[in-house]
Design a protein around this motif. Structure first.
Motif, mmCIF file in Angstrom:
data_model
loop_
_atom_site.group_PDB
_atom_site.id
_atom_site.type_symbol
_atom_site.label_atom_id
_atom_site.label_comp_id
_atom_site.label_asym_id
_atom_site.label_seq_id
_atom_site.Cartn_x
_atom_site.Cartn_y
_atom_site.Cartn_z
ATOM 1 N N UNK A 129 -50.509 37.148 41.656
ATOM 2 C CA UNK A 129 -50.770 35.899 42.377
ATOM 3 C C UNK A 129 -49.996 35.859 43.684
ATOM 4 N N UNK A 130 -48.739 36.247 43.644
ATOM 5 C CA UNK A 130 -47.919 36.243 44.850
ATOM 6 C C UNK A 130 -48.406 37.303 45.839
ATOM 7 N N UNK A 131 -48.780 38.478 45.331
ATOM 8 C CA UNK A 131 -49.316 39.534 46.189
ATOM 9 C C UNK A 131 -50.555 39.033 46.927
ATOM 10 N N UNK A 132 -51.455 38.372 46.198
ATOM 11 C CA UNK A 132 -52.685 37.885 46.807
ATOM 12 C C UNK A 132 -52.400 36.792 47.825
ATOM 13 N N UNK A 133 -51.656 35.772 47.423
ATOM 14 C CA UNK A 133 -51.487 34.593 48.276
ATOM 15 C C UNK A 133 -50.443 34.749 49.374
ATOM 16 N N UNK A 134 -49.467 35.635 49.196
ATOM 17 C CA UNK A 134 -48.408 35.765 50.195
ATOM 18 C C UNK A 134 -48.500 37.048 51.019
ATOM 19 N N UNK A 135 -49.354 37.983 50.608
ATOM 20 C CA UNK A 135 -49.434 39.245 51.353
ATOM 21 C C UNK A 135 -50.869 39.647 51.696
ATOM 22 N N UNK A 136 -51.683 39.878 50.686
ATOM 23 C CA UNK A 136 -53.005 40.458 50.924
ATOM 24 C C UNK A 136 -53.925 39.528 51.721
ATOM 25 N N UNK A 137 -54.161 38.319 51.234
ATOM 26 C CA UNK A 137 -55.060 37.410 51.950
ATOM 27 C C UNK A 137 -54.517 36.998 53.325
ATOM 28 N N UNK A 138 -53.218 36.679 53.477
ATOM 29 C CA UNK A 138 -52.754 36.336 54.824
ATOM 30 C C UNK A 138 -52.961 37.467 55.834
ATOM 31 N N UNK A 139 -52.673 38.696 55.430
ATOM 32 C CA UNK A 139 -52.893 39.825 56.336
ATOM 33 C C UNK A 139 -54.383 40.017 56.630
ATOM 34 N N UNK A 140 -55.203 39.913 55.592
ATOM 35 C CA UNK A 140 -56.646 40.048 55.735
ATOM 36 C C UNK A 140 -57.181 39.020 56.738
ATOM 37 N N UNK A 141 -56.826 37.753 56.551
ATOM 38 C CA UNK A 141 -57.310 36.700 57.441
ATOM 39 C C UNK A 141 -56.728 36.825 58.853
ATOM 40 N N UNK A 142 -55.495 37.283 58.965
ATOM 41 C CA UNK A 142 -54.884 37.483 60.282
ATOM 42 C C UNK A 142 -55.716 38.457 61.104
ATOM 43 N N UNK A 143 -56.070 39.593 60.499
ATOM 44 C CA UNK A 143 -56.815 40.608 61.240
ATOM 45 C C UNK A 143 -58.258 40.158 61.489
ATOM 46 N N UNK A 144 -58.844 39.376 60.587
ATOM 47 C CA UNK A 144 -60.173 38.788 60.823
ATOM 48 C C UNK A 144 -60.122 37.846 62.027
ATOM 49 N N UNK A 145 -59.144 36.955 62.029
ATOM 50 C CA UNK A 145 -59.023 35.973 63.109
ATOM 51 C C UNK A 145 -58.700 36.652 64.437
ATOM 52 N N UNK A 146 -57.890 37.697 64.392
ATOM 53 C CA UNK A 146 -57.557 38.411 65.625
ATOM 54 C C UNK A 146 -58.789 39.108 66.188
ATOM 55 N N UNK A 147 -59.603 39.715 65.324
ATOM 56 C CA UNK A 147 -60.845 40.348 65.781
ATOM 57 C C UNK A 147 -61.747 39.298 66.436
ATOM 58 N N UNK A 148 -61.890 38.146 65.792
ATOM 59 C CA UNK A 148 -62.694 37.056 66.354
ATOM 60 C C UNK A 148 -62.122 36.638 67.711
ATOM 61 N N UNK A 149 -60.819 36.485 67.780
ATOM 62 C CA UNK A 149 -60.174 36.073 69.020
ATOM 63 C C UNK A 149 -60.384 37.067 70.155
ATOM 64 N N UNK A 150 -60.309 38.344 69.845
ATOM 65 C CA UNK A 150 -60.541 39.378 70.860
ATOM 66 C C UNK A 150 -61.966 39.260 71.400
ATOM 67 N N UNK A 151 -62.921 39.119 70.504
ATOM 68 C CA UNK A 151 -64.321 39.025 70.933
ATOM 69 C C UNK A 151 -64.568 37.765 71.759
ATOM 70 N N UNK A 152 -64.053 36.649 71.295
ATOM 71 C CA UNK A 152 -64.244 35.375 72.006
ATOM 72 C C UNK A 152 -63.571 35.428 73.373
ATOM 73 N N UNK A 153 -62.361 35.981 73.416
ATOM 74 C CA UNK A 153 -61.612 36.102 74.670
ATOM 75 C C UNK A 153 -62.374 36.957 75.690
ATOM 76 N N UNK A 154 -63.155 37.898 75.196
ATOM 77 C CA UNK A 154 -63.906 38.796 76.068
ATOM 78 C C UNK A 154 -65.325 38.310 76.344
ATOM 79 N N UNK A 155 -65.597 37.046 76.034
ATOM 80 C CA UNK A 155 -66.846 36.437 76.444
ATOM 81 C C UNK A 155 -67.993 36.518 75.452
ATOM 82 N N UNK A 156 -67.776 37.104 74.286
ATOM 83 C CA UNK A 156 -68.840 37.133 73.293
ATOM 84 C C UNK A 156 -69.052 35.697 72.820
#
Length: 167
Positions: A129-156
């Motif tokens: 539970x701690x691995x999922x909620x404190x490590x795996x999902x936060x890292x997963x969502x961070x990289x998802x949001x960063x990818x979205x941010x890069x695309x949006x920042x570049x005009x997509x």
């Protein structure tokens, strides 16, 4: 809610949404006559990883998260993708892998020890539970949001609904 229901649908939603984002990014490059390698190499800030690596890390956190939580063999995915199509293929492979897990594989996973690398010569052990909620999902969502941010920042032309996979 079962532990499976807390894990697998979360990964699948974002993996599918990133596939859609990459499709829109590819179309954006074609419409604007932008070399796709420019967008794939874009970063939000010079010390951050480029778009291509963000997608690779999203894939890694989903595959390794499922594998570690179910005490399955952790797959190795070399980071060789250099095009939108190759990245979409990696996401498709990751989606298939995540879909291959069954609910019973996650039974009791929230209380089992999960050991994972946290540096070149270091490992950390957490309960599932701690691995999922404190490590795996936060890292997963961070990289998802960063990818979205890069695309949006570049005009997509993408927004929150695209990020959520609701378009």
């Amino acid at each position: 809610m079962s532990f499976y229901d807390a894990v697998v649908p979360a990964y699948l939603q974002m993996l599918n949404s990133l596939t859609g984002l990459l499709t829109k990014a590819e179309a954006h490059c074609a419409a604007k006559k932008i070399d796709p390698s420019v967008l794939l190499g874009s970063r939000l800030f010079p010390d951050m990883l480029p778009l291509s690596k963000q997608i690779q890390l999203v894939s890694d956190f989903a595959t390794k998260g499922c594998a570690r939580l179910t005490h399955s063999e952790v797959p190795s995915n070399p980071d060789t993708e250099k095009t939108f199509e190759e990245l979409k293929q990696r996401l498709a492979k990751t989606i298939d892998y995540v879909k291959s897990f069954k609910p019973e594989q996650f039974e009791g996973a929230e209380a089992k020890d999960v050991t994972f690398p946290t540096g070149p010569d270091k490992t950390t052990t957490l309960k599932g539970q701690q691995f999922l909620s404190a490590f795996s999902l936060p890292n997963f969502y961070f990289h998802c949001a960063t990818a979205h941010g890069i695309l949006r920042h570049n005009g997509v032309e993408i927004g929150k609904r695209d990020f959520m996979g609701q378009t």
